[in-house]
Design a protein around this motif. Structure first.
Motif, PDB file in Angstrom:
ATOM      1  N   ILE A 157       0.829  -1.201   0.000  1.00 46.12           N
ATOM      2  CA  ILE A 157       0.000   0.000   0.000  1.00 46.12           C
ATOM      3  C   ILE A 157       0.865   1.253   0.000  1.00 46.12           C
ATOM      4  O   ILE A 157       0.555   2.249  -0.672  1.00 46.12           O
ATOM      5  N   ALA A 158       1.975   1.225   0.732  1.00 46.88           N
ATOM      6  CA  ALA A 158       2.888   2.372   0.741  1.00 46.88           C
ATOM      7  C   ALA A 158       3.471   2.597  -0.647  1.00 46.88           C
ATOM      8  O   ALA A 158       3.594   3.737  -1.117  1.00 46.88           O
ATOM      9  N   ILE A 159       3.826   1.512  -1.328  1.00 44.82           N
ATOM     10  CA  ILE A 159       4.350   1.615  -2.688  1.00 44.82           C
ATOM     11  C   ILE A 159       3.297   2.204  -3.618  1.00 44.82           C
ATOM     12  O   ILE A 159       3.581   3.083  -4.441  1.00 44.82           O
ATOM     13  N   GLN A 160       2.050   1.726  -3.488  1.00 45.71           N
ATOM     14  CA  GLN A 160       0.971   2.241  -4.321  1.00 45.71           C
ATOM     15  C   GLN A 160       0.750   3.733  -4.081  1.00 45.71           C
ATOM     16  O   GLN A 160       0.637   4.522  -5.031  1.00 45.71           O
ATOM     17  N   MET A 187       3.560   5.725  -5.605  1.00 44.80           N
ATOM     18  CA  MET A 187       3.472   5.819  -7.057  1.00 44.80           C
ATOM     19  C   MET A 187       2.444   6.870  -7.481  1.00 44.80           C
ATOM     20  O   MET A 187       2.618   7.556  -8.492  1.00 44.80           O
ATOM     21  N   GLU A 188       1.390   7.032  -6.699  1.00 41.08           N
ATOM     22  CA  GLU A 188       0.361   8.020  -7.025  1.00 41.08           C
ATOM     23  C   GLU A 188       0.888   9.450  -6.929  1.00 41.08           C
ATOM     24  O   GLU A 188       0.387  10.340  -7.613  1.00 41.08           O
ATOM     25  N   ILE A 189       1.900   9.663  -6.075  1.00 41.08           N
ATOM     26  CA  ILE A 189       2.435  11.020  -5.935  1.00 41.08           C
ATOM     27  C   ILE A 189       3.796  11.174  -6.602  1.00 41.08           C
ATOM     28  O   ILE A 189       4.420  12.229  -6.488  1.00 41.08           O
ATOM     29  N   GLY A 190       4.260  10.123  -7.300  1.00 42.16           N
ATOM     30  CA  GLY A 190       5.480  10.246  -8.083  1.00 42.16           C
ATOM     31  C   GLY A 190       6.746   9.714  -7.451  1.00 42.16           C
ATOM     32  O   GLY A 190       7.849  10.080  -7.874  1.00 42.16           O
ATOM     33  N   LEU A 191       6.629   8.834  -6.453  1.00 42.25           N
ATOM     34  CA  LEU A 191       7.810   8.248  -5.812  1.00 42.25           C
ATOM     35  C   LEU A 191       8.034   6.835  -6.323  1.00 42.25           C
ATOM     36  O   LEU A 191       7.083   6.086  -6.531  1.00 42.25           O
ATOM     37  N   THR A 192       9.295   6.466  -6.511  1.00 41.92           N
ATOM     38  CA  THR A 192       9.617   5.087  -6.858  1.00 41.92           C
ATOM     39  C   THR A 192       9.361   4.207  -5.633  1.00 41.92           C
ATOM     40  O   THR A 192       9.253   4.719  -4.508  1.00 41.92           O
ATOM     41  N   PRO A 193       9.275   2.876  -5.810  1.00 42.57           N
ATOM     42  CA  PRO A 193       8.962   2.002  -4.671  1.00 42.57           C
ATOM     43  C   PRO A 193       9.854   2.204  -3.450  1.00 42.57           C
ATOM     44  O   PRO A 193       9.360   2.373  -2.330  1.00 42.57           O
ATOM     45  N   MET A 194      11.174   2.191  -3.632  1.00 40.33           N
ATOM     46  CA  MET A 194      12.054   2.340  -2.480  1.00 40.33           C
ATOM     47  C   MET A 194      12.014   3.753  -1.909  1.00 40.33           C
ATOM     48  O   MET A 194      12.130   3.948  -0.695  1.00 40.33           O
ATOM     49  N   ALA A 195      11.827   4.750  -2.763  1.00 42.43           N
ATOM     50  CA  ALA A 195      11.701   6.123  -2.266  1.00 42.43           C
ATOM     51  C   ALA A 195      10.441   6.270  -1.428  1.00 42.43           C
ATOM     52  O   ALA A 195      10.425   6.995  -0.429  1.00 42.43           O
ATOM     53  N   ALA A 196       9.384   5.590  -1.837  1.00 47.83           N
ATOM     54  CA  ALA A 196       8.139   5.638  -1.062  1.00 47.83           C
ATOM     55  C   ALA A 196       8.345   5.044   0.320  1.00 47.83           C
ATOM     56  O   ALA A 196       7.891   5.605   1.329  1.00 47.83           O
ATOM     57  N   LEU A 224       8.863  18.666  -0.235  1.00 47.46           N
ATOM     58  CA  LEU A 224       9.449  19.776  -0.976  1.00 47.46           C
ATOM     59  C   LEU A 224      10.053  19.294  -2.293  1.00 47.46           C
ATOM     60  O   LEU A 224       9.940  19.963  -3.331  1.00 47.46           O
ATOM     61  N   SER A 225      10.673  18.123  -2.272  1.00 47.48           N
ATOM     62  CA  SER A 225      11.258  17.562  -3.480  1.00 47.48           C
ATOM     63  C   SER A 225      10.200  17.304  -4.550  1.00 47.48           C
ATOM     64  O   SER A 225      10.403  17.605  -5.736  1.00 47.48           O
ATOM     65  N   LEU A 226       9.061  16.772  -4.138  1.00 46.55           N
ATOM     66  CA  LEU A 226       7.981  16.505  -5.090  1.00 46.55           C
ATOM     67  C   LEU A 226       7.442  17.797  -5.689  1.00 46.55           C
ATOM     68  O   LEU A 226       7.153  17.863  -6.886  1.00 46.55           O
ATOM     69  N   VAL A 227       7.296  18.806  -4.850  1.00 46.24           N
ATOM     70  CA  VAL A 227       6.796  20.093  -5.340  1.00 46.24           C
ATOM     71  C   VAL A 227       7.784  20.699  -6.330  1.00 46.24           C
ATOM     72  O   VAL A 227       7.404  21.223  -7.381  1.00 46.24           O
ATOM     73  N   ARG A 228       9.072  20.626  -6.010  1.00 46.92           N
ATOM     74  CA  ARG A 228      10.093  21.187  -6.898  1.00 46.92           C
ATOM     75  C   ARG A 228      10.135  20.461  -8.243  1.00 46.92           C
ATOM     76  O   ARG A 228      10.402  21.067  -9.285  1.00 46.92           O
ATOM     77  N   SER A 229       9.892  19.160  -8.222  1.00 45.62           N
ATOM     78  CA  SER A 229       9.958  18.388  -9.469  1.00 45.62           C
ATOM     79  C   SER A 229       8.650  18.415 -10.246  1.00 45.62           C
ATOM     80  O   SER A 229       8.579  17.856 -11.341  1.00 45.62           O
ATOM     81  N   SER A 230       7.625  19.069  -9.712  1.00 44.99           N
ATOM     82  CA  SER A 230       6.310  19.074 -10.358  1.00 44.99           C
ATOM     83  C   SER A 230       6.230  20.018 -11.549  1.00 44.99           C
ATOM     84  O   SER A 230       5.338  19.903 -12.387  1.00 44.99           O
ATOM     85  N   GLY A 231       7.158  20.979 -11.603  1.00 49.11           N
ATOM     86  CA  GLY A 231       7.103  21.965 -12.668  1.00 49.11           C
ATOM     87  C   GLY A 231       6.153  23.111 -12.374  1.00 49.11           C
ATOM     88  O   GLY A 231       5.989  24.018 -13.198  1.00 49.11           O
ATOM     89  N   GLN A 232       5.534  23.092 -11.185  1.00 44.10           N
ATOM     90  CA  GLN A 232       4.571  24.122 -10.817  1.00 44.10           C
ATOM     91  C   GLN A 232       5.137  25.191  -9.895  1.00 44.10           C
ATOM     92  O   GLN A 232       4.503  26.211  -9.653  1.00 44.10           O
ATOM     93  N   LEU A 233       6.337  24.955  -9.376  1.00 43.21           N
ATOM     94  CA  LEU A 233       6.932  25.884  -8.414  1.00 43.21           C
ATOM     95  C   LEU A 233       7.733  26.973  -9.124  1.00 43.21           C
ATOM     96  O   LEU A 233       8.663  26.685  -9.876  1.00 43.21           O
ATOM     97  N   VAL A 234       7.355  28.212  -8.878  1.00 41.10           N
ATOM     98  CA  VAL A 234       8.074  29.356  -9.451  1.00 41.10           C
ATOM     99  C   VAL A 234       9.210  29.782  -8.526  1.00 41.10           C
ATOM    100  O   VAL A 234      10.340  30.007  -8.961  1.00 41.10           O
TER     101      VAL A 234
END
Length: 215
Positions: free
Chosen positions: A61-64, A67-76, A95-105
């Motif tokens: 479930i953690a892996i799933q 994956m929904e928010i963009g993390l690889t299995p081990m990163a999750a 913060l890493s996910l937000v920075r990699s989303s392309g939405q952060l100015v």
């Protein structure tokens, strides 16, 4: 041939013909719930399962969720936690996910106030594409009001970092809730009182994910 013997042979053949899990430059590439569960079992057997995820079902479930928010299995597994029965994500990963989303100015953290005073804390300011800049401040006074200041653990050992994480967590969830799927930061979740589970015992004991997945 005896029916039971035929059944045992069929089971053995099925087990031996399972497709191998694909492995690429970024690690395992899970393509089905069966592969995810097989990988989860390997994680548990290896001893790498984080605290609170000691069962294959929890790992899967953690892996799933990851994956929904963009993390690889081990990163999750490394960056998510189950706290008071709910998933959370560590502040650095959020913060890493937000920075990699392309939405952060833009993103800025500023220490404010005088150390030792209730005004001391951190202000975090972000701007998302298409939106005005927004800020969140968390101070020693806020921590005292929430009965966090002086609390044993990180609030005693690393109070400045905890104030920064709290301001960051609030702001990122408000401005990038779609990217973080509403997840709280683990730093915040640990300080949230446990919810009382009023689910009847019979419902708690009913079912079992493992039985629904072929071993």
């Amino acid at each position: 041939m005896d029916t039971n013997v035929k059944s045992e042979i069929a089971v053995a053949e099925t087990a031996s013909t399972k497709a191998p899990i694909q492995f690429g430059s970024h690690g395992v590439q899970l393509q089905s719930i069966d592969e995810a569960f097989r990988f989860a079992r390997a994680v548990v057997a290896s001893g790498w399962a984080p605290k609170g995820m000691e069962k294959p079902e929890s790992v899967m479930i953690a892996i799933q969720f990851g994956m929904e928010i963009g993390l690889t299995p081990m990163a999750a597994l490394q960056n998510m936690a189950v706290i008071n029965g709910r998933p959370a994500i560590y502040g650095d990963a959020a913060l890493s996910l937000v920075r990699s989303s392309g939405q952060l100015v833009s993103y800025k953290e500023t220490e404010v106030g005088e150390p030792g005073k209730d005004s001391h804390g951190f202000t975090v300011t972000v701007q998302r594409k298409g939106f005005d800049a927004a800020s969140e401040t968390f101070t020693m006074g806020d921590a005292k009001a929430a009965k966090l200041w002086g609390k044993a653990g990180p609030w005693t050992d690393y109070p400045k970092r905890m104030m920064k994480f709290r301001a960051r967590g609030f702001l990122l969830r408000d401005q990038f809730g779609d990217i973080l799927k509403g997840l709280r930061t683990a730093e915040e979740a640990r300080d949230t009182p446990s919810e009382i589970n009023v689910t009847p015992l019979a419902e708690k004991l009913a079912g079992g994910l493992s039985e629904a997945i072929n071993n």
